[in-house]
Design a protein around this motif. Sequence first.
Motif, PDB file in Angstrom:
ATOM      1  N   ASP A 203       0.845  -1.199   0.000  1.00 62.43           N
ATOM      2  CA  ASP A 203       0.000   0.000   0.000  1.00 62.43           C
ATOM      3  C   ASP A 203       0.875   1.242   0.000  1.00 62.43           C
ATOM      4  OD1 ASP A 203      -1.845   2.016   0.391  1.00 62.43           O
ATOM      5  OD2 ASP A 203      -2.990   0.910   1.907  1.00 62.43           O
ATOM      6  N   ALA A 204       0.880   1.973  -1.094  1.00 60.93           N
ATOM      7  CA  ALA A 204       1.737   3.156  -1.228  1.00 60.93           C
ATOM      8  C   ALA A 204       1.330   4.274  -0.292  1.00 60.93           C
ATOM      9  CB  ALA A 204       1.711   3.649  -2.671  1.00 60.93           C
ATOM     10  N   ALA A 205       0.122   4.197   0.283  1.00 62.69           N
ATOM     11  CA  ALA A 205      -0.362   5.242   1.187  1.00 62.69           C
ATOM     12  C   ALA A 205       0.052   5.003   2.632  1.00 62.69           C
ATOM     13  CB  ALA A 205      -1.887   5.345   1.105  1.00 62.69           C
ATOM     14  N   VAL A 206       0.699   3.851   2.897  1.00 62.50           N
ATOM     15  CA  VAL A 206       1.115   3.497   4.256  1.00 62.50           C
ATOM     16  C   VAL A 206       2.633   3.542   4.344  1.00 62.50           C
ATOM     17  CG1 VAL A 206       1.100   1.669   6.008  1.00 62.50           C
ATOM     18  CG2 VAL A 206      -0.916   2.038   4.579  1.00 62.50           C
ATOM     19  N   GLU A 221       9.787   4.931   6.171  1.00 59.67           N
ATOM     20  CA  GLU A 221       9.684   5.805   4.997  1.00 59.67           C
ATOM     21  C   GLU A 221       8.255   6.320   4.889  1.00 59.67           C
ATOM     22  OE1 GLU A 221      11.048   3.882   1.462  1.00 59.67           O
ATOM     23  OE2 GLU A 221      12.802   2.994   2.461  1.00 59.67           O
ATOM     24  N   ILE A 222       8.104   7.646   5.023  1.00 58.51           N
ATOM     25  CA  ILE A 222       6.783   8.269   4.978  1.00 58.51           C
ATOM     26  C   ILE A 222       6.407   8.581   3.530  1.00 58.51           C
ATOM     27  CG2 ILE A 222       5.347  10.165   5.835  1.00 58.51           C
ATOM     28  CD1 ILE A 222       6.402   8.419   8.049  1.00 58.51           C
ATOM     29  N   PRO A 223       5.211   8.224   3.093  1.00 52.56           N
ATOM     30  CA  PRO A 223       4.793   8.566   1.728  1.00 52.56           C
ATOM     31  C   PRO A 223       4.725  10.091   1.530  1.00 52.56           C
ATOM     32  CG  PRO A 223       3.330   6.932   2.698  1.00 52.56           C
ATOM     33  CD  PRO A 223       4.201   7.432   3.803  1.00 52.56           C
ATOM     34  N   PRO A 228      -3.395   9.638   6.335  1.00 57.16           N
ATOM     35  CA  PRO A 228      -4.775   9.126   6.393  1.00 57.16           C
ATOM     36  C   PRO A 228      -5.551   9.777   7.530  1.00 57.16           C
ATOM     37  CG  PRO A 228      -3.244   7.510   7.270  1.00 57.16           C
ATOM     38  CD  PRO A 228      -2.401   8.600   6.675  1.00 57.16           C
ATOM     39  N   LYS A 229      -6.846   9.856   7.365  1.00 54.39           N
ATOM     40  CA  LYS A 229      -7.712  10.455   8.390  1.00 54.39           C
ATOM     41  C   LYS A 229      -8.099   9.458   9.465  1.00 54.39           C
ATOM     42  CE  LYS A 229      -7.875  14.402   6.219  1.00 54.39           C
ATOM     43  NZ  LYS A 229      -7.163  15.587   6.756  1.00 54.39           N
ATOM     44  N   VAL A 326       3.463   8.212  13.453  1.00 53.21           N
ATOM     45  CA  VAL A 326       3.714   6.897  12.860  1.00 53.21           C
ATOM     46  C   VAL A 326       4.624   6.121  13.801  1.00 53.21           C
ATOM     47  CG1 VAL A 326       4.643   5.628  10.887  1.00 53.21           C
ATOM     48  CG2 VAL A 326       3.530   7.861  10.528  1.00 53.21           C
ATOM     49  N   PHE A 327       4.232   4.900  14.098  1.00 54.78           N
ATOM     50  CA  PHE A 327       5.034   4.052  14.989  1.00 54.78           C
ATOM     51  C   PHE A 327       5.332   2.716  14.337  1.00 54.78           C
ATOM     52  CE2 PHE A 327       2.920   6.884  17.938  1.00 54.78           C
ATOM     53  CZ  PHE A 327       3.933   7.200  18.836  1.00 54.78           C
TER      54      PHE A 327
END
Length: 335
Positions: A203-206, A221-223, A228-229, A326-327
């Motif tokens: 999933d490129a959004a994760v 690595e942050i997209p 996401p909401k 993000v963890f």
Amino acid sequence: MRRRSLILAAVPAGLVTLAGCGDDSSDSSGKVDSSASPSASAPSAAPAPKIVDGPLPAITAGTKFGEKPTVAKGSGAPSDQLAVKTVIAGGGRTVAEGDYIQAQYLGQIWDTGKVLDNSYDRGAPLLTQLAQGSTMEGWRYALTGKKAGSRVQFAVPPTWGFGKEGNAEAGVKGTDTLVFVFDVQDTFNARSSAEGKKVPQDDAAVPKVGTNTDGKAPSVEIPKADPPKKLVSGYVIEGDGEAVAADDTVLVQYKGVVWDTGKEFDSTYQRSALTSFSLQQVVKGWAQGLTGKKTGSRVVIVIPPDLGYGDRPPAGSGIEKDSTMVFTVDLLAKM
């Protein structure tokens, strides 16, 4: 919460920067609730005991590793030092002082054979740190140097147990020597990592999380996209342990970064120290993201502001208002 041991000292909890949830009803102490279990004796001022071979009472039933043992009453006078015997020698990792161990155990009084506590009947192993002030001194000395997979029997005189005061709640007098049998299942330290199968991160959004299992902090690595909401929680490495319940206490390695900047704001890897905490005492995103996940796993959790700190991040944390966090969490064990 499950009934805690009458003999175990409260396990120190970490995650201080995560302890305050995003609402007024949250507990911001950052400590595991120990109201159900009195602490073990205070750190002993006595010198280290001598490790001797005996005497030790016989194990008359339940002689296999993992079986609840039946232990005879002590015969004659116990040693005034620490009598230790490896009944079954395991081949796992060696326990070091400061490690957390996961074990099934039984404890009783030498003179009477009265069982004070055992984890076998609870159906859940003990998780405790073998460090001064974290657990009984006799446990620390007897179990350090043993290997996972071992059954260890030992007798703890008052000096390295509850001292001259005893423990009235546990039914222990100040003159009582205590006998223990431990089945050491595993040991964890600052080099511990998740163990399991790698899960595709498609999933490129994760955020994509590193899959190294060498005890070093994995990369995150942050997209290059808006966060996401809603809460995101998924396996990076899927272990084969028990699923975590919403009221469990867990032992973890973790690293946290801010979505917008990728800046790291908290990490057990930097402190070289694992953290144990109750899922009832952390931000909602942590609790929801880890509930149902299996021990032994690495999990990536993306926490939106309403399930994190919202507009009230901890002072000095480096987290801005309304930040998405993000963890990467290595879920090592549960209590």
